[in-house]
Motif scaffolding. Structure first.
Motif, PDB file in Angstrom:
ATOM      1  N   ALA A 166       0.802  -1.220   0.000  1.00 17.14           N
ATOM      2  CA  ALA A 166       0.000   0.000   0.000  1.00 17.14           C
ATOM      3  C   ALA A 166       0.838   1.274   0.000  1.00 17.14           C
ATOM      4  CB  ALA A 166      -0.962   0.003   1.183  1.00 17.14           C
ATOM      5  N   ASP A 167       1.953   1.307   0.703  1.00 15.95           N
ATOM      6  CA  ASP A 167       2.781   2.526   0.718  1.00 15.95           C
ATOM      7  C   ASP A 167       3.236   2.885  -0.691  1.00 15.95           C
ATOM      8  OD1 ASP A 167       2.773   3.242   3.440  1.00 15.95           O
ATOM      9  OD2 ASP A 167       4.391   1.831   3.882  1.00 15.95           O
ATOM     10  N   ALA A 168       3.781   1.908  -1.406  1.00 18.39           N
ATOM     11  CA  ALA A 168       4.283   2.166  -2.755  1.00 18.39           C
ATOM     12  C   ALA A 168       3.149   2.509  -3.712  1.00 18.39           C
ATOM     13  CB  ALA A 168       5.061   0.952  -3.267  1.00 18.39           C
ATOM     14  N   ILE A 169       2.027   1.812  -3.585  1.00 22.68           N
ATOM     15  CA  ILE A 169       0.887   2.071  -4.459  1.00 22.68           C
ATOM     16  C   ILE A 169       0.325   3.463  -4.193  1.00 22.68           C
ATOM     17  CG2 ILE A 169      -1.500   1.372  -4.924  1.00 22.68           C
ATOM     18  CD1 ILE A 169      -0.483  -1.557  -4.605  1.00 22.68           C
ATOM     19  N   ALA A 170       0.206   3.845  -2.928  1.00 16.90           N
ATOM     20  CA  ALA A 170      -0.294   5.179  -2.596  1.00 16.90           C
ATOM     21  C   ALA A 170       0.642   6.256  -3.130  1.00 16.90           C
ATOM     22  CB  ALA A 170      -0.475   5.313  -1.084  1.00 16.90           C
ATOM     23  N   ARG A 171       1.938   6.029  -3.048  1.00 19.58           N
ATOM     24  CA  ARG A 171       2.904   7.007  -3.573  1.00 19.58           C
ATOM     25  C   ARG A 171       2.694   7.205  -5.069  1.00 19.58           C
ATOM     26  NH1 ARG A 171       7.019   6.153  -6.337  1.00 19.58           N
ATOM     27  NH2 ARG A 171       7.272   3.970  -5.744  1.00 19.58           N
ATOM     28  N   ILE A 172       2.538   6.113  -5.803  1.00 24.28           N
ATOM     29  CA  ILE A 172       2.296   6.207  -7.248  1.00 24.28           C
ATOM     30  C   ILE A 172       0.984   6.940  -7.513  1.00 24.28           C
ATOM     31  CG2 ILE A 172       1.745   4.866  -9.329  1.00 24.28           C
ATOM     32  CD1 ILE A 172       3.706   2.695  -8.188  1.00 24.28           C
ATOM     33  N   TYR A 173      -0.065   6.509  -6.854  1.00 21.50           N
ATOM     34  CA  TYR A 173      -1.389   7.072  -7.102  1.00 21.50           C
ATOM     35  C   TYR A 173      -1.454   8.551  -6.741  1.00 21.50           C
ATOM     36  CZ  TYR A 173      -6.474   7.495  -7.083  1.00 21.50           C
ATOM     37  OH  TYR A 173      -7.766   7.879  -7.334  1.00 21.50           O
ATOM     38  N   ASN A 174      -0.846   8.919  -5.647  1.00 21.49           N
ATOM     39  CA  ASN A 174      -0.940  10.307  -5.188  1.00 21.49           C
ATOM     40  C   ASN A 174      -0.290  11.296  -6.152  1.00 21.49           C
ATOM     41  OD1 ASN A 174      -2.611   9.950  -2.965  1.00 21.49           O
ATOM     42  ND2 ASN A 174      -0.887   9.340  -1.685  1.00 21.49           N
ATOM     43  N   HIS A 175       0.662  10.850  -6.933  1.00 24.69           N
ATOM     44  CA  HIS A 175       1.177  11.708  -8.009  1.00 24.69           C
ATOM     45  C   HIS A 175       0.040  12.084  -8.953  1.00 24.69           C
ATOM     46  CE1 HIS A 175       3.082  13.026 -11.694  1.00 24.69           C
ATOM     47  NE2 HIS A 175       2.490  12.019 -12.308  1.00 24.69           N
ATOM     48  N   TYR A 176      -0.772  11.099  -9.331  1.00 25.87           N
ATOM     49  CA  TYR A 176      -1.863  11.344 -10.271  1.00 25.87           C
ATOM     50  C   TYR A 176      -2.977  12.176  -9.635  1.00 25.87           C
ATOM     51  CZ  TYR A 176       0.568   8.115 -13.285  1.00 25.87           C
ATOM     52  OH  TYR A 176       1.528   7.522 -14.064  1.00 25.87           O
ATOM     53  N   VAL A 177      -3.193  11.981  -8.328  1.00 22.68           N
ATOM     54  CA  VAL A 177      -4.185  12.783  -7.615  1.00 22.68           C
ATOM     55  C   VAL A 177      -3.758  14.249  -7.606  1.00 22.68           C
ATOM     56  CG1 VAL A 177      -5.249  13.226  -5.361  1.00 22.68           C
ATOM     57  CG2 VAL A 177      -4.989  10.866  -6.172  1.00 22.68           C
ATOM     58  N   ALA A 178      -2.502  14.504  -7.243  1.00 19.17           N
ATOM     59  CA  ALA A 178      -2.031  15.882  -7.052  1.00 19.17           C
ATOM     60  C   ALA A 178      -1.687  16.609  -8.342  1.00 19.17           C
ATOM     61  CB  ALA A 178      -0.800  15.874  -6.140  1.00 19.17           C
ATOM     62  N   ASP A 179      -1.153  15.884  -9.321  1.00 13.62           N
ATOM     63  CA  ASP A 179      -0.542  16.562 -10.471  1.00 13.62           C
ATOM     64  C   ASP A 179      -1.231  16.340 -11.807  1.00 13.62           C
ATOM     65  OD1 ASP A 179       1.435  17.500  -8.723  1.00 13.62           O
ATOM     66  OD2 ASP A 179       2.667  15.714  -9.034  1.00 13.62           O
ATOM     67  N   THR A 180      -2.290  15.544 -11.852  1.00 10.02           N
ATOM     68  CA  THR A 180      -2.922  15.252 -13.135  1.00 10.02           C
ATOM     69  C   THR A 180      -4.439  15.232 -12.997  1.00 10.02           C
ATOM     70  OG1 THR A 180      -3.183  12.840 -13.008  1.00 10.02           O
ATOM     71  CG2 THR A 180      -0.985  13.666 -13.597  1.00 10.02           C
TER      72      THR A 180
ATOM     73  N   GLU B 139     -10.141  11.865  -8.100  1.00  7.13           N
ATOM     74  CA  GLU B 139      -9.921  12.103  -6.675  1.00  7.13           C
ATOM     75  C   GLU B 139      -9.089  13.370  -6.545  1.00  7.13           C
ATOM     76  OE1 GLU B 139      -9.688   9.061  -3.556  1.00  7.13           O
ATOM     77  OE2 GLU B 139      -9.194   7.679  -5.185  1.00  7.13           O
ATOM     78  N   THR B 140      -9.344  14.113  -5.475  1.00  3.07           N
ATOM     79  CA  THR B 140      -8.647  15.377  -5.285  1.00  3.07           C
ATOM     80  C   THR B 140      -7.866  15.430  -3.981  1.00  3.07           C
ATOM     81  OG1 THR B 140     -10.627  16.352  -4.304  1.00  3.07           O
ATOM     82  CG2 THR B 140     -10.303  16.670  -6.688  1.00  3.07           C
ATOM     83  N   GLU B 141      -8.036  14.435  -3.122  1.00  2.00           N
ATOM     84  CA  GLU B 141      -7.346  14.397  -1.833  1.00  2.00           C
ATOM     85  C   GLU B 141      -6.397  13.204  -1.807  1.00  2.00           C
ATOM     86  OE1 GLU B 141      -7.724  16.754   0.521  1.00  2.00           O
ATOM     87  OE2 GLU B 141      -9.158  17.787  -0.790  1.00  2.00           O
ATOM     88  N   GLU B 142      -5.252  13.415  -1.187  1.00  2.00           N
ATOM     89  CA  GLU B 142      -4.252  12.357  -1.032  1.00  2.00           C
ATOM     90  C   GLU B 142      -4.877  11.118  -0.396  1.00  2.00           C
ATOM     91  OE1 GLU B 142       0.047  11.744   1.245  1.00  2.00           O
ATOM     92  OE2 GLU B 142      -1.036  13.625   1.450  1.00  2.00           O
ATOM     93  N   VAL B 143      -4.458   9.954  -0.867  1.00  2.00           N
ATOM     94  CA  VAL B 143      -4.902   8.687  -0.295  1.00  2.00           C
ATOM     95  C   VAL B 143      -3.739   8.127   0.523  1.00  2.00           C
ATOM     96  CG1 VAL B 143      -5.711   6.357  -0.794  1.00  2.00           C
ATOM     97  CG2 VAL B 143      -6.469   8.269  -2.222  1.00  2.00           C
TER      98      VAL B 143
END
Length: 164
Positions: free
Chosen positions: A13-27, A32-36
């Motif tokens: 989950a840590d690695a997956i959240a790191r990947i996903y949160n790039h897309y949440v924040a920057d694309t 989704e608009t809030e960090e997971v």
């Protein structure tokens, strides 16, 4: 590059959240608009695997470089043989040939479960995602105009489908 593709586990989950949160924040590719946070991502992984639907990760050079999973398309019983498929790559790993084998493995996994249709939603424009879906036999079946608002702009969403 030949990634190792394996089922995800809550410990990823840590690695997956790191990947996903790039897309949440920057694309705009996710709405989704809030960090997971990792705990929420671990619960999402667990919930998906308990359905049971596949959640896969691709490892490259000893690290998680991307992930793909399937979710129920809709909650009504008649939709039970249709899934929405999703793939995300670490932004440092795009363009290295990881997306195709990862997404193909996901398609194989949902076929094994007896699914009939895979559906991919794509925030538009997104030429790399369209190319990936079409290389795997998806075809465009729908286009919704201005259904999302993120980063101060309206975003269209297209849907691609592949019958399995």
């Amino acid at each position: 590059m030949h990634p190792v593709i394996r089922p995800a586990a809550p410990g990823d989950a840590d690695a997956i959240a790191r990947i996903y949160n790039h897309y949440v924040a920057d694309t705009c590719v996710t709405f989704e608009t809030e960090e997971v946070f990792a705990a929420e991502m671990a619960q999402r992984i667990t919930d998906t695997l308990e359905m049971p639907l596949p959640w896969l990760v691709a490892e490259a050079d000893g690290a998680i470089a991307g992930y793909a999973y399937a979710a129920k398309w809709k909650g009504r019983c008649a939709y039970r043989y249709s899934v929405e498929t999703t793939v995300y790559l670490d932004p440092m790993c795009t363009g290295r040939g990881l997306g195709l084998p990862l997404y193909a493995a996901l398609i194989d996994a949902v076929k094994t479960l007896g699914m009939r249709a895979a559906i991919g939603g794509i925030a538009l424009p997104n030429a790399p995602s369209i190319t990936l879906h079409e290389r795997l036999g998806f075809r465009k079946v729908g286009h919704f105009e201005q259904v999302g608002f993120k980063q101060d702009r309206w975003i269209d969403v297209g849907y691609w489908q592949r019958l399995l």
